[in-house]
Design a protein around this motif. Structure first.
Motif, PDB file in Angstrom:
ATOM      1  N   THR A  56      12.859   4.759  72.347  1.00  0.00           N
ATOM      2  CA  THR A  56      11.893   4.714  71.245  1.00  0.00           C
ATOM      3  C   THR A  56      10.535   5.322  71.596  1.00  0.00           C
ATOM      4  O   THR A  56       9.601   5.213  70.817  1.00  0.00           O
ATOM      5  N   GLN A  57      10.445   5.968  72.739  1.00  0.00           N
ATOM      6  CA  GLN A  57       9.145   6.494  73.174  1.00  0.00           C
ATOM      7  C   GLN A  57       8.741   7.736  72.376  1.00  0.00           C
ATOM      8  O   GLN A  57       9.545   8.635  72.152  1.00  0.00           O
ATOM      9  N   ILE A  58       7.476   7.775  71.973  1.00  0.00           N
ATOM     10  CA  ILE A  58       6.893   8.956  71.335  1.00  0.00           C
ATOM     11  C   ILE A  58       5.916   9.567  72.339  1.00  0.00           C
ATOM     12  O   ILE A  58       5.002   8.896  72.804  1.00  0.00           O
ATOM     13  N   SER A  59       6.118  10.830  72.657  1.00  0.00           N
ATOM     14  CA  SER A  59       5.292  11.492  73.676  1.00  0.00           C
ATOM     15  C   SER A  59       4.446  12.592  73.066  1.00  0.00           C
ATOM     16  O   SER A  59       4.785  13.149  72.018  1.00  0.00           O
ATOM     17  N   GLY A  60       3.356  12.900  73.738  1.00  0.00           N
ATOM     18  CA  GLY A  60       2.452  13.953  73.289  1.00  0.00           C
ATOM     19  C   GLY A  60       1.168  13.897  74.087  1.00  0.00           C
ATOM     20  O   GLY A  60       1.039  13.104  75.024  1.00  0.00           O
ATOM     21  N   PRO A  61       0.203  14.741  73.757  1.00  0.00           N
ATOM     22  CA  PRO A  61      -1.080  14.721  74.472  1.00  0.00           C
ATOM     23  C   PRO A  61      -1.734  13.338  74.410  1.00  0.00           C
ATOM     24  O   PRO A  61      -1.705  12.687  73.367  1.00  0.00           O
ATOM     25  N   THR A  62      -2.276  12.904  75.530  1.00  0.00           N
ATOM     26  CA  THR A  62      -2.964  11.613  75.604  1.00  0.00           C
ATOM     27  C   THR A  62      -4.353  11.836  76.200  1.00  0.00           C
ATOM     28  O   THR A  62      -4.631  12.891  76.782  1.00  0.00           O
ATOM     29  N   ALA A  63      -5.211  10.829  76.081  1.00  0.00           N
ATOM     30  CA  ALA A  63      -6.585  10.953  76.568  1.00  0.00           C
ATOM     31  C   ALA A  63      -6.654  11.241  78.070  1.00  0.00           C
ATOM     32  O   ALA A  63      -7.362  12.169  78.496  1.00  0.00           O
ATOM     33  N   PRO A  64      -5.950  10.496  78.932  1.00  0.00           N
ATOM     34  CA  PRO A  64      -6.033  10.777  80.369  1.00  0.00           C
ATOM     35  C   PRO A  64      -5.515  12.168  80.729  1.00  0.00           C
ATOM     36  O   PRO A  64      -6.127  12.883  81.523  1.00  0.00           O
ATOM     37  N   MET A  65      -4.380  12.563  80.144  1.00  0.00           N
ATOM     38  CA  MET A  65      -3.807  13.870  80.461  1.00  0.00           C
ATOM     39  C   MET A  65      -4.720  14.996  79.990  1.00  0.00           C
ATOM     40  O   MET A  65      -4.875  16.018  80.663  1.00  0.00           O
ATOM     41  N   THR A  66      -5.342  14.801  78.831  1.00  0.00           N
ATOM     42  CA  THR A  66      -6.248  15.831  78.310  1.00  0.00           C
ATOM     43  C   THR A  66      -7.492  15.947  79.182  1.00  0.00           C
ATOM     44  O   THR A  66      -8.003  17.044  79.424  1.00  0.00           O
ATOM     45  N   ALA A  67      -7.990  14.809  79.669  1.00  0.00           N
ATOM     46  CA  ALA A  67      -9.188  14.828  80.519  1.00  0.00           C
ATOM     47  C   ALA A  67      -8.936  15.610  81.802  1.00  0.00           C
ATOM     48  O   ALA A  67      -9.778  16.405  82.240  1.00  0.00           O
ATOM     49  N   THR A 308      -1.532  15.608  90.454  1.00  0.00           N
ATOM     50  CA  THR A 308      -2.208  14.493  89.789  1.00  0.00           C
ATOM     51  C   THR A 308      -1.765  14.377  88.340  1.00  0.00           C
ATOM     52  O   THR A 308      -1.512  13.280  87.832  1.00  0.00           O
ATOM     53  N   LEU A 309      -1.658  15.512  87.650  1.00  0.00           N
ATOM     54  CA  LEU A 309      -1.151  15.510  86.272  1.00  0.00           C
ATOM     55  C   LEU A 309       0.249  14.912  86.216  1.00  0.00           C
ATOM     56  O   LEU A 309       0.572  14.123  85.318  1.00  0.00           O
ATOM     57  N   ALA A 310       1.090  15.294  87.188  1.00  0.00           N
ATOM     58  CA  ALA A 310       2.465  14.789  87.223  1.00  0.00           C
ATOM     59  C   ALA A 310       2.492  13.279  87.401  1.00  0.00           C
ATOM     60  O   ALA A 310       3.201  12.558  86.682  1.00  0.00           O
ATOM     61  N   PHE A 311       1.712  12.769  88.366  1.00  0.00           N
ATOM     62  CA  PHE A 311       1.685  11.326  88.618  1.00  0.00           C
ATOM     63  C   PHE A 311       1.034  10.573  87.459  1.00  0.00           C
ATOM     64  O   PHE A 311       1.504   9.500  87.066  1.00  0.00           O
ATOM     65  N   LEU A 312      -0.052  11.136  86.944  1.00  0.00           N
ATOM     66  CA  LEU A 312      -0.736  10.477  85.832  1.00  0.00           C
ATOM     67  C   LEU A 312       0.170  10.391  84.620  1.00  0.00           C
ATOM     68  O   LEU A 312       0.253   9.341  83.960  1.00  0.00           O
ATOM     69  N   GLY A 313       0.867  11.494  84.318  1.00  0.00           N
ATOM     70  CA  GLY A 313       1.821  11.472  83.202  1.00  0.00           C
ATOM     71  C   GLY A 313       2.939  10.483  83.439  1.00  0.00           C
ATOM     72  O   GLY A 313       3.408   9.820  82.505  1.00  0.00           O
ATOM     73  N   ALA A 314       3.369  10.378  84.699  1.00  0.00           N
ATOM     74  CA  ALA A 314       4.427   9.419  85.035  1.00  0.00           C
ATOM     75  C   ALA A 314       3.959   7.988  84.814  1.00  0.00           C
ATOM     76  O   ALA A 314       4.664   7.166  84.212  1.00  0.00           O
ATOM     77  N   THR A 320       4.073   2.863  79.108  1.00  0.00           N
ATOM     78  CA  THR A 320       4.461   2.811  77.700  1.00  0.00           C
ATOM     79  C   THR A 320       5.926   2.399  77.564  1.00  0.00           C
ATOM     80  O   THR A 320       6.292   1.668  76.628  1.00  0.00           O
ATOM     81  N   SER A 321       6.764   2.845  78.498  1.00  0.00           N
ATOM     82  CA  SER A 321       8.179   2.454  78.485  1.00  0.00           C
ATOM     83  C   SER A 321       8.336   0.944  78.624  1.00  0.00           C
ATOM     84  O   SER A 321       9.198   0.337  77.987  1.00  0.00           O
ATOM     85  N   GLY A 358       3.986   9.714  77.568  1.00  0.00           N
ATOM     86  CA  GLY A 358       4.324   8.693  76.587  1.00  0.00           C
ATOM     87  C   GLY A 358       3.059   8.071  76.024  1.00  0.00           C
ATOM     88  O   GLY A 358       2.163   7.702  76.771  1.00  0.00           O
ATOM     89  N   ALA A 359       2.974   7.979  74.698  1.00  0.00           N
ATOM     90  CA  ALA A 359       1.768   7.485  74.025  1.00  0.00           C
ATOM     91  C   ALA A 359       2.026   6.092  73.469  1.00  0.00           C
ATOM     92  O   ALA A 359       2.889   5.920  72.608  1.00  0.00           O
ATOM     93  N   THR A 360       1.279   5.121  73.975  1.00  0.00           N
ATOM     94  CA  THR A 360       1.554   3.716  73.631  1.00  0.00           C
ATOM     95  C   THR A 360       1.419   3.440  72.137  1.00  0.00           C
ATOM     96  O   THR A 360       2.326   2.859  71.521  1.00  0.00           O
ATOM     97  N   ILE A 361       0.300   3.838  71.533  1.00  0.00           N
ATOM     98  CA  ILE A 361       0.073   3.515  70.115  1.00  0.00           C
ATOM     99  C   ILE A 361       1.143   4.154  69.243  1.00  0.00           C
ATOM    100  O   ILE A 361       1.704   3.514  68.341  1.00  0.00           O
ATOM    101  N   ARG A 362       1.444   5.426  69.493  1.00  0.00           N
ATOM    102  CA  ARG A 362       2.454   6.120  68.695  1.00  0.00           C
ATOM    103  C   ARG A 362       3.833   5.495  68.881  1.00  0.00           C
ATOM    104  O   ARG A 362       4.626   5.409  67.941  1.00  0.00           O
ATOM    105  N   THR A 363       4.127   5.043  70.094  1.00  0.00           N
ATOM    106  CA  THR A 363       5.418   4.393  70.352  1.00  0.00           C
ATOM    107  C   THR A 363       5.515   3.058  69.616  1.00  0.00           C
ATOM    108  O   THR A 363       6.554   2.729  69.024  1.00  0.00           O
ATOM    109  N   VAL A 364       4.436   2.276  69.654  1.00  0.00           N
ATOM    110  CA  VAL A 364       4.415   0.989  68.949  1.00  0.00           C
ATOM    111  C   VAL A 364       4.588   1.202  67.447  1.00  0.00           C
ATOM    112  O   VAL A 364       5.342   0.470  66.780  1.00  0.00           O
TER     113      VAL A 364
END
Length: 615
Positions: A56-67, A308-314, A320-321, A358-364
Motif C-alpha cells: 500500500t506504499q505511495i512513493s514520490g519526492p519527499t522533503a528530506p530527499m528534496t533537501a 546518503t540519498l540511498a540510505f535516506l530514501g531507505a 513508512t512501510s 515512501g511518503a507517509t501522508i500519501r500512504t496513509v
C-alpha cells in the motif's frame, strides 16, 4: 492484484490528488523545476509500487530527499557555471547512482539493518530539514528573488568582471594563475566586455550567494526592504487554508484545496505575480545525454552524497512501510522494498525526475481511502501522468507564492515535535547528538551531519555499554566480605578464600569495555593462586575484547595465578580457541561448564581435606 480493484482505484486517485501539489512544490524547491517533481512522483510512484515490498506504499519526492537533492543540484550547477541544462546529465547521473545503491542494499539484504539508525540522529536530521525548508522559502514567500533585484545584483559586478577576466586568461594561456603581464593583456581584452555579459555573470553570482540557508539569511536584510505584499498575502492565505481546512474536514486534502482555490482566485483577479513557468505537456522522454553528457570529475565529489540519498530514501521508505504494516496488519519485505525504491529512483532519473521515497501522508491517505494492493500506487502515478499531459498548460499558471506557502507547511510538519517535547526528560547525550545533527544539517552539510551524528551516537552508546558492563562486572575478594550470603561464594572452603578471587563478567567484551576490563584485572594481587572468571552472561567477544582478554590472562599467568573459566558461551569459546588462548593460556581442563564443576575441581585439586560437593 485486481481482487480489490474498487478500493485500489479510489485509494490511488485520492493519493494522486494529494501528491500533485507536493510534487510541484518539491520540484520547484529542488531547482530543477515543477516538472522534475511531477516526473519523480510519476516514475518512482509507479515502479516502486510495482517492484516494492509494501503493497500500500505511495512513493514520490519527499522533503528530506528534496533537501539533499538541492545540495547535489546546486553544487553541480556551479561546476557548469550556472547552466542547469549543461549540468543536468551529471545531476541525473548522481540520482541514478543513488537508485543503484538502493538496489544493491536490497540485493545484499541490508534492509533489516536500517532500523538501527539512532532516533536522535533521525530526529535532528528531520527537524533540520524542516528548518531548511522554512528558511529557504521565506524569500519566495515575500516575493523577493535576488537575481532579479538590480541593486542587489550590481554589488557583484566587480567580482563578475574578475571571473570573466580569469576565464579570458584561461582561454588564452590555458593556465589557472594570473601574472601581471597576462592580467594586463586580459584586462585590455576585457575592456570590451559587453553589458549583457557582465549582467549575466553578476546574476549568476548573486543567485549563488543567495542560495541555501546561509544565503537566505545574508540576503534577508535586502529582501525585507522590498517585500511584495501581494505575493506575501498569497503565501499567507495558502498557509491559512492548509491548516484551517483540516479543522473542517480531512476528506478533501487541504493542500489541494489551497493550491486550486488560491491559484484560480489569483487568475480571475488578474493579479500579476510570478508563476512556476512552463510545464511540458508531451509524454516524458528519457534523457540519453545522461550516458555521455557529463564528466566523471563533475560527479565524483557526490558519490558519498549519492550514498546518503540511498540510505535516506531507505530509512524514509522503511519507516513508512512500518506505518503501513500497523494500519493494514500486514508485514512488508524490507529488502524487496529497497529494490523497488532503487528501480523507481533510477528510472525517474533517466526521465529527468528528482529522487523520492515512501511518503507517509500519501500512504496513509491511500490506505484510509481503500487501497490494499500495489495497484493503488500505480494508479496514483498514472493519474499524475494524465494531469501532466492534459492539464500541464493550466498548471504553469500556479503562483510561485502558493508553492512557497505549501512548502512552509511541509517544513512545519516535517519537524520532529515528538522528540522536541521530551527534551527535558531524555539523557543529555541524546540531546547533544540531536542538536549536533540539527545544527550541522542546517548550517553546514546534510551529508556530513548524518555521518557525524552516527559516529557520535555510536561512540556514546559504546561508552554507555562499557559503563554498564563495568558496573555489573567486578572482582569478588571473598575475605573482604563481612557476610557472604551468596550461595556460590559461601561454598568455597574458608581456608581458600584468601587465595581465590572471582571475576564476574556481565555483558559483551567489546572495544568500548576493554580498558575497564583490563584495569579491573590488575586489581587481583600476586598472592592469589586462582582466579575464577565467570562468563555465563557474556554473549559475545569482539576482536578488541579478544586481545584484551588475552592480555589479562597473560598477566595472570605471569603472576603465577591459574585462570579458571566458568560457563563460557559458544561464540566467546570459539574466539578463544581460534587464537589458541585455549589451551595455551587456559588449559582445556580449566574450562568448566558451570560453577559446581569448577568448585569440585578446586576442592579436589587445591584443598583435598574437604569432601567434594555433589550437584
Amino acid at each position: 492484484m485486481f481482487k480489490h480493484l474498487k478500493g485500489d482505484l479510489f485509494g490511488g486517485l485520492t493519493a494522486g490528488v494529494v501528491a500533485l501539489p507536493l510534487a510541484l512544490a518539491f520540484g520547484v524547491q529542488s531547482g530543477m523545476g515543477a516538472i522534475a517533481g511531477l516526473y519523480g512522483a510519476i516514475f518512482i510512484g509507479f515502479f516502486a509500487s510495482l517492484f516494492g515490498g509494501t503493497n500500500t506504499q505511495i512513493s514520490g519526492p519527499t522533503a528530506p530527499m528534496t533537501a539533499v537533492s538541492m545540495v547535489v543540484i546546486a553544487g553541480i550547477v556551479q561546476v557548469y557555471e550556472g547552466n542547469l541544462a549543461d549540468a543536468l546529465p551529471a545531476i541525473l547521473a548522481v540520482f541514478i547512482m543513488a537508485g543503484l545503491m538502493q538496489i544493491s542494499l536490497g540485493i545484499l539484504k541490508l534492509g533489516k539493518y536500517i532500523k538501527y539508525i539512532p532516533y536522535p540522529v533521525v530526529s535532528g536530521f528531520m527537524t533540520g530539514i524542516g528548518v531548511i525548508i522554512l528558511l529557504t522559502q521565506i524569500l519566495p514567500a515575500i516575493g523577493y528573488y535576488p537575481a532579479e533585484d538590480e541593486q542587489f545584483v550590481q554589488q557583484f559586478e566587480p567580482q563578475a568582471r574578475e571571473v570573466i577576466l580569469q576565464n579570458l586568461l584561461n582561454e588564452s594561456t590555458g593556465e589557472n594563475t594570473l601574472n601581471f603581464e597576462d592580467y594586463q593583456a586580459a584586462a585590455t581584452q576585457g575592456a570590451q566586455i559587453s553589458k549583457e555579459e557582465l549582467e549575466k555573470e553578476s546574476r549568476t553570482i548573486a543567485k549563488k550567494k543567495s542560495s541555501g540557508v546561509l544565503g537566505a539569511i545574508k540576503t534577508f536584510p535586502s529582501a525585507i526592504q522590498k517585500v511584495d505584499f501581494t505575493e506575501l498575502g498569497i503565501a499567507l492565505i495558502t498557509i491559512f487554508i492548509i491548516f484551517g481546512f483540516k479543522r473542517i474536514t480531512s476528506t478533501i486534502p487541504s493542500t489541494l484545496v489551497a493550491l486550486l482555490g488560491v491559484s484560480i482566485a489569483v487568475y480571475f483577479m488578474g493579479l500579476e505575480v510570478r508563476t512556476i513557468g512552463e510545464i511540458p505537456t508531451q509524454l516524458p522522454m528519457p534523457n540519453f545525454k545522461i550516458i555521455t553528457g557529463f564528466s566523471i570529475s563533475a560527479i565524483a565529489p557526490y558519490i558519498f552524497t549519492a550514498l546518503t540519498l540511498a540510505f535516506l530514501g531507505a530509512i524514509d521508505s522503511l519507516l513508512t512501510s512500518v506505518v503501513a504494516d500497523n494500519m493494514t496488519k500486514t508485514k512488508h519485505d524490507p529488502n524487496k522494498e529497497l529494490v523497488g525504491q532503487g528501480i523507481g529512483n533510477s528510472i525517474a532519473a533517466i526521465f529527468g525526475g528528482i529522487p523520492g521515497a515512501g511518503a507517509t501522508i500519501r500512504t496513509v491517505v491511500n490506505i484510509n481511502s481503500g487501497g490494499k494492493t500495489k495497484l493503488s500506487g500505480m494508479i496514483a502515478a498514472v493519474l499524475l501522468l494524465i494531469i501532466v499531459v492534459a492539464l500541464g498548460g493550466f498548471a504553469e499558471n500556479i503562483p510561485s507564492a502558493v508553492l512557497a506557502g505549501i512548502l512552509i507547511t511541509v517544513g512545519i510538519g516535517v519537524m520532529d515535535y515528538k522528540g522536541l517535547k521530551v527534551l527535558g526528560s531524555i539523557p543529555k547525550s541524546d540531546i547533544i547528538v540531536m542538536f549536533t545533527v540539527l545544527l550541522l544539517t542546517v548550517f553546514w552539510d546534510l551529508v556530513y551531519a548524518v555521518g557525524i551524528g552516527l559516529v557520535l551516537a555510536s561512540l556514546i552508546f559504546m561508552k554507555k555499554m562499557g559503563d554498564v558492563n563495568n558496573n555489573k562486572s567486578g572482582i569478588k575478594k571473598l575475605t573482604g566480605l563481612k557476610n557472604i550470603d551468596h550461595a556460590d561464594y559461601s561454598r568455597i572452603p574458608v581456608k581458600l578464600r584468601e587465595e581465590i578471587f572471582i571475576k564476574e563478567l556481565n555483558g559483551p567484551i567489546f572495544f568500548g569495555y576493554t580498558s575497564d576490563f583490563q584495569s579491573m584485572s590488575r586489581e587481583i594481587p600476586e598472592y592469589a593462586t586462582h582466579a575464577i572468571i565467570r562468563m555465563k552472561k557474556v554473549p559475545f567477544v569482539d576482536q578488541s575484547g579478544l586481545f584484551a582478554f588475552e592480555d589479562v590472562l597473560q598477566n595472570l599467568v605471569q603472576k603465577g595465578i591459574t585462570p579458571l573459566i566458568v560457563g563460557i558461551q559458544e561464540q566467546p569459546l570459539y574466539r578463544l580457541e581460534t587464537i589458541d588462548i585455549i589451551p595455551d593460556l587456559v588449559g582445556a581442563d580449566h574450562v568448566f561448564e558451570d560453577y559446581n564443576a569448577c568448585l569440585n575441581w578446586i576442592i579436589e585439586n587445591v584443598e583435598d581435606t574437604v569432601a567434594p560437593i555433589v550437584e
